[in-house]
Scaffold this motif. Structure first.
Motif, PDB file in Angstrom:
ATOM      1  N   THR A 224     143.676  45.018 -34.754  1.00 35.62           N
ATOM      2  CA  THR A 224     145.108  45.028 -34.452  1.00 35.62           C
ATOM      3  C   THR A 224     145.938  44.831 -35.716  1.00 35.62           C
ATOM      4  OG1 THR A 224     144.612  44.075 -32.273  1.00 35.62           O
ATOM      5  CG2 THR A 224     146.900  44.008 -32.999  1.00 35.62           C
ATOM      6  N   GLU A 227     146.040  47.961 -37.620  1.00 33.62           N
ATOM      7  CA  GLU A 227     146.976  48.908 -37.007  1.00 33.62           C
ATOM      8  C   GLU A 227     148.405  48.599 -37.436  1.00 33.62           C
ATOM      9  OE1 GLU A 227     146.378  48.621 -32.822  1.00 33.62           O
ATOM     10  OE2 GLU A 227     144.578  49.875 -32.803  1.00 33.62           O
ATOM     11  N   ARG A 309     148.270  45.143 -27.281  1.00 34.65           N
ATOM     12  CA  ARG A 309     147.529  45.815 -28.358  1.00 34.65           C
ATOM     13  C   ARG A 309     146.174  45.124 -28.594  1.00 34.65           C
ATOM     14  NH1 ARG A 309     150.058  49.458 -31.641  1.00 34.65           N
ATOM     15  NH2 ARG A 309     152.252  49.852 -31.180  1.00 34.65           N
ATOM     16  N   VAL A 310     146.182  43.812 -28.591  1.00 28.53           N
ATOM     17  CA  VAL A 310     144.916  43.090 -28.772  1.00 28.53           C
ATOM     18  C   VAL A 310     143.985  43.380 -27.603  1.00 28.53           C
ATOM     19  CG1 VAL A 310     143.834  40.825 -29.029  1.00 28.53           C
ATOM     20  CG2 VAL A 310     146.034  41.274 -30.135  1.00 28.53           C
ATOM     21  N   ASN A 313     142.290  46.776 -27.874  1.00 27.72           N
ATOM     22  CA  ASN A 313     141.197  46.780 -28.850  1.00 27.72           C
ATOM     23  C   ASN A 313     140.001  45.954 -28.369  1.00 27.72           C
ATOM     24  OD1 ASN A 313     142.457  48.445 -30.825  1.00 27.72           O
ATOM     25  ND2 ASN A 313     143.740  46.719 -31.424  1.00 27.72           N
TER      26      ASN A 313
END
Length: 752
Positions: A224, A227, A309-310, A313
Motif C-alpha cells: 500500500t 502504491e 486499500r490495505v 492488498n
C-alpha cells in the motif's frame, strides 16, 4: 429524517454481531423519534414466537428471555396483519397481553411495524410512550420506512451471525438455502473466486498464528505504501504540494505510532489480520463521523479509503497464496465460464453462485459439467465462505457450512446411491431411443461449454441440437479471428460424422457479456442481444458464418440457428447475409458450396404467432424454453428476488408449448426442444405427450432421460397431459407428474 434513517441502517449493517446491532438500533430509533421506549422482537419460526432481542425502555433482564407467540399479543397481531398498528391506549386493546417480565405498565401509546424480507416477517419494531396518544403520520412513516430498509440488512445480519459462530470444530454447522441450479450432491471445501473486498463482507474471526497474521498485514502495508509513492509521483506535476500532503498523512497513519500500532495490538490479541483491520478502521472512522467540525468529519472518508486499500492488498496476498483444495466448491458472486475454466475439472465438485437463478447461465454451465449447483444465496457475503467445509445439495438448494461428521457420512451415502443410479442409466444408453410402445425419439446434446465432456457420449446421440458459439468468444480478450473459428467449428463438426450439428450464431447480451465489447443497458434482457446485435454488426456476423461454412466443407453436417428472432425482417436479413457469405466463399475457393440449412430459435413470444410465415422461410425451428419462459412470465431469470416466479412448468408456458407443438405438426415444420425443460423428467414426459420428438439436452442428462422414456407409453403420457393442462399452478402440475411416476414405480429410481 432521511439522514437519520441512513445513519441508523448503516450502523446496523456495520455491526457484525446481531445482538449489538439490535441494541444500537433501538437506542438510535428512540433518540431519533424522541420517544420513551423502542424495542425489537425477532421471529423464530422453529419455536413459532417473537423473541425480545433488544430494548431501550423496557426491562433489560427480559432481553433474550421473553417470547411472544405468533398468535399472541399486539406483537403477534402486527406479525399476522403484516402492517403497522398504532394505538393510543394499548393496554385496553383485547389483543394486549400482560407480560410482567418486560415492565411496560407505564406505557399507553403503542406503534408496531413489521420487518418483512421476501414476504417473510423477520421481526417487529415497536415504539411506546406513557402519554395516551396516537403516534403521528410522520412517526409511523419513519418506522415503516426504517422497517423496509432494515429488512435485507437484518436478514444479512442474521446470516452473518450464524456464519460467525461456525468453527471447524462445530458439531452442527449451519444451513443456508438457495435455488436448486443443477442436480446432485457434493462435499468439498469452499474456494471463493474474486471476492468483493469491502469491510461489510468481513466476519470477525480469531487466528491461531499471530506471527503469520502480522506478516500478512506488514506485507499489505508495504504494498500500500508503494502504491501511495507511485500515486504521489504520478500526480506531483499536476497537484500543489499541500494537496499531495494527503499521501504523507496516509503513510503516517500506517506507521506503528498510529493506526498501524492499533492493528498490531488487535492481531496480537488473537484477531486475524482482516478482522483487526476492520475493527480499527471502523472504530476510527466512526469517531471522525461523530465530530461536529466538517473538516474533521471528512477525515473519516480518508480512514475508510486507506483501510480499503490495505484490505484489497491483504485479500490479494491471501488469494495468491491460497492453494486449491482437492475438492473445490467454487463460490462466487456470479460464476462465469472463465472461473470454471481456471479450476481443474477433476477438482471441481460443486458450484455456489450468490447471484443468478435456476436458468441463469452459471446454472446451465454447471449442468453441462454434471456438477451440483445452488444459486441465489445472496444473504451471506462472499468472504464468510472461504475455506469452510461445505455440503452442496443441488436437488433441494440446501448448503451446509461446517457440517458434522455424521451429516457428511449420510450425504456421502446418498452420493454413492446417486452414482449407482447413474450407472444403471448408462447400462441402457446404447439401446434404441424409443418409448415402451415403440415411438421413436431423437436425442441430441447441447454443447459449447465443456466440449470434451459433452462429446463423451457422441456415439449414442443423434448429433448436436445446440452448439453455443458464444462461449469461445467470452473467454477471449478480443474477437476470435475467422481462422480461429474455422479450427474450432471443424473440430466440433468432425466429432459427429454423419450427424447433424446445429450451430447457433453469436448470442451475447443479457447475462452473457463480452469483456472486450461492453454493453451497458438498464434492461439487457429486453435490449441489444442475439440476432439484434449481430445484424447491427454484419462484420461480426459474416466472419462467423464464413468460418462455419469453411469448417463444414469436409463434413457437410452443419445447420445454422438464429437466436432471439422476434420478427420476419430479421430472418430475411440474416438469410441474405448467410447467402452472401456462401457466395463469396464459393467465388474465393472456386468451388460450389451448398447453403446450410437455416433455423430459428422460438424463444420470443411473438414468434409463437408467426409459425406459418417462418415455416415458409427457414428449414427448422428449435424451442429455447429458458428464454421463452422468462418472456412469457416477465421474470428476469437471474434475479433471485423473483426467481420463485420463474417456472417452466407454469400452466401458461405448457399451454403455449402445446399450441406450438400442434401448429408445427400441422405445418410439417421440423421442431425440436433445446431448452433445459427437455432435459428434466417432468418436462420431457409432458413434451413427448405434446408431440415433440427431438430433444437436445446437456450430455449429463442424456442417459437418464432415455432410460425414463423407454419405460412409458405414449397413451398414458397423453392422459397425464390432459390432466396437467387443466391445472392452475406449477405446484399442482408437479403433484400430477409425481403421482404418475409413483404409479409407474419410477420416482425412487430417478434420484437418491
Amino acid at each position: 429524517m432521511l439522514g437519520q434513517l441512513r445513519r441508523i441502517v448503516q450502523d446496523v449493517a456495520q455491526e457484525p454481531i446481531l445482538n449489538k446491532a439490535m441494541a444500537g438500533l433501538v437506542s438510535s430509533v428512540k433518540h431519533a423519534l424522541e420517544t420513551e421506549c423502542c424495542s425489537v422482537y425477532l421471529a423464530d419460526y422453529k419455536q413459532q414466537h417473537f423473541m425480545l432481542m433488544a430494548t431501550d425502555g423496557l426491562n433489560q433482564d427480559a432481553v433474550g428471555k421473553v417470547a411472544i407467540g405468533f398468535s399472541e399479543g399486539l406483537i403477534g397481531w402486527v406479525g399476522q396483519r403484516e402492517e403497522p398498528i398504532n394505538l393510543a391506549q394499548a393496554h385496553l386493546h383485547p389483543r394486549f397481553k400482560v407480560t410482567p417480565e418486560v415492565s411496560e405498565d407505564s406505557f399507553s401509546a403503542f406503534l408496531g411495524c413489521p420487518i418483512i424480507h421476501h414476504r417473510k416477517v423477520l421481526g417487529v419494531l415497536t415504539i411506546q410512550q406513557a402519554a395516551e396518544r396516537v403516534f403521528s403520520e410522520d412517526e409511523e412513516s419513519f418506522l415503516v420506512t426504517l422497517g423496509v430498509q432494515l429488512a435485507s440488512v437484518l436478514a444479512n445480519a442474521e446470516m452473518r451471525d450464524a456464519a460467525t459462530r461456525i468453527t471447524p470444530f462445530s458439531q452442527q454447522g449451519s444451513q443456508f438455502h438457495g435455488l436448486p441450479g443443477s442436480p446432485g450432491m457434493a462435499i468439498g471445501e469452499a474456494y471463493v473466486a474474486q471476492p468483493a473486498s469491502d469491510f461489510a463482507a468481513i466476519s470477525l474471526k480469531r487466528a491461531e498464528d499471530p506471527e503469520k497474521e502480522l506478516a500478512l498485514f506488514y506485507r499489505a502495508v508495504k504494498i500500500t505504501k508503494a502504491e501511495f509513492n507511485r500515486l504521489a509521483e504520478r500526480m506531483s506535476s499536476h497537484l500543489p504540494a499541500d494537496a499531495l500532503a494527503i499521501f504523507d498523512v496516509y503513510h503516517q497513519l500506517l506507521d506503528a505510532a498510529s493506526l498501524g500500532r492499533e492493528i498490531e495490538i488487535q492481531i496480537t490479541d488473537g484477531w486475524c489480520a482482516k478482522s483487526a483491520l476492520k475493527r480499527v478502521v471502523e472504530r476510527f472512522a466512526r469517531q471522525f463521523d461523530d465530530m461536529d467540525d466538517p473538516y474533521l468529519r471528512e477525515r473519516g472518508l480518508d480512514i475508510r479509503d486507506l483501510g480499503q486499500r490495505v484490505l484489497n492488498n491483504l485479500l490479494d496476498t491471501e488469494q495468491r497464496r491460497a492453494k486449491l483444495p482437492d475438492k473445490v466448491v467454487l463460490v462466487a458472486d456470479e460464476v462465469t465460464a472463465t472461473m470454471l475454466a481456471e479450476i481443474p475439472r477433476e477438482q471441481l465438485v460443486a458450484v455456489v453462485s450468490l447471484r443468478g437463478s435456476v436458468n441463469s447461465h452459471a446454472a446451465i454451465m454447471a449442468r453441462a459439467l454434471g456438477i451440483p449447483a445452488v444459486m441465489g444465496v445472496s444473504e451471506l457475503p462472499l468472504l464468510h465462505w472461504h475455506a469452510q467445509r461445505v455440503i452442496v445439495d443441488g436437488y433441494q438448494g440446501h448448503i451446509l457450512l461446517s457440517p458434522s461428521e455424521a451429516l457428511c457420512h449420510e450425504y456421502q451415502r446418498l452420493i454413492t446411491e446417486d452414482v449407482a443410479l447413474n450407472a444403471r442409466y448408462m447400462e441402457e444408453i446404447s439401446l434404441p431411443s424409443a418409448s415402451k410402445c415403440g415411438e421413436q425419439f431423437k436425442f441430441m446434446v447441447n454443447s459449447g461449454l465443456a466440449v470434451e465432456l459433452e462429446n463423451v457420449h457422441a456415439q449414442y446421440t443423434d448429433g448436436v441440437g445446440l452448439y453455443r458459439t458464444e462461449f469461445p468468444f467470452i473467454i477471449r480478450d478480443q474477437f476470435p479471428t475467422e481462422q480461429d473459428q474455422v479450427d474450432l467449428y471443424a473440430q466440433v463438426l468432425g466429432s459427429y460424422p454423419g450427424k447433424t450439428v446445429v450451430m447457433r450464431t453469436l448470442d451475447v447480451g443479457g447475462d452473457k457479456a463480452l469483456p472486450y465489447f461492453s454493453i451497458i443497458e438498464e434492461n439487457p434482457f429486453l435490449g441489444w442481444r442475439g440476432i439484434r446485435l449481430t445484424l447491427d454488426h454484419p462484420e461480426i456476423f459474416l466472419v462467423q458464418i464464413r468460418a462455419m461454412i469453411r469448417a463444414n466443407i469436409d463434413h457437410d453436417n452443419l445447420h445454422i440457428l438464429l437466436p432471439m428472432i422476434c420478427d420476419l425482417h430479421e430472418v430475411d436479413e440474416a438469410i441474405r447475409l448467410v447467402k452472401q457469405a456462401c457466395f463469396e466463399l464459393s467465388d474465393e475457393l472456386e468451388i460450389t458450396l451448398p447453403l446450410p440449412k437455416i433455423g430459428v430459435m422460438i424463444e420470443v413470444p411473438s414468434t409463437l404467432y408467426l409459425l406459418p410465415e417462418l415455416a415458409a422461410k427457414v428449414d427448422f425451428c428449435s424451442v429455447g424454453t429458458n428464454d421463452l419462459t422468462q418472456y412469457l412470465l416477465a421474470v428476469d431469470r437471474n434475479n433471485a428476488r423473483v426467481a420463485n416466479l420463474y417456472d417452466a412448468l407454469h400452466p401458461s408456458v405448457l399451454r403455449a408449448l402445446y399450441r406450438l407443438g400442434q401448429d408445427a405438426q400441422a405445418l410439417h415444420f421440423p421442431i425440436s426442444i433445446c431448452g433445459e425443460l427437455g432435459g428434466e423428467p417432468a418436462g420431457v414426459l409432458l413434451l413427448a405427450a405434446m408431440g415433440f420428438r427431438r430433444f437436445s439436452m446437456n450430455s449429463s442428462n442424456l442417459a437418464r432421460i432415455k432410460w425414463l422414456l423407454r419405460r412409458v407409453e405414449l397413451a398414458e403420457l397423453q392422459q397425464l397431459l390432459t390432466e396437467v393442462l387443466q391445472c392452475h399452478s406449477p405446484k399442482q402440475i408437479r403433484a400430477e407428474v409425481q403421482r404418475f411416476l409413483e404409479q409407474k414405480q419410477l420416482l425412487t429410481k430417478l434420484r437418491a
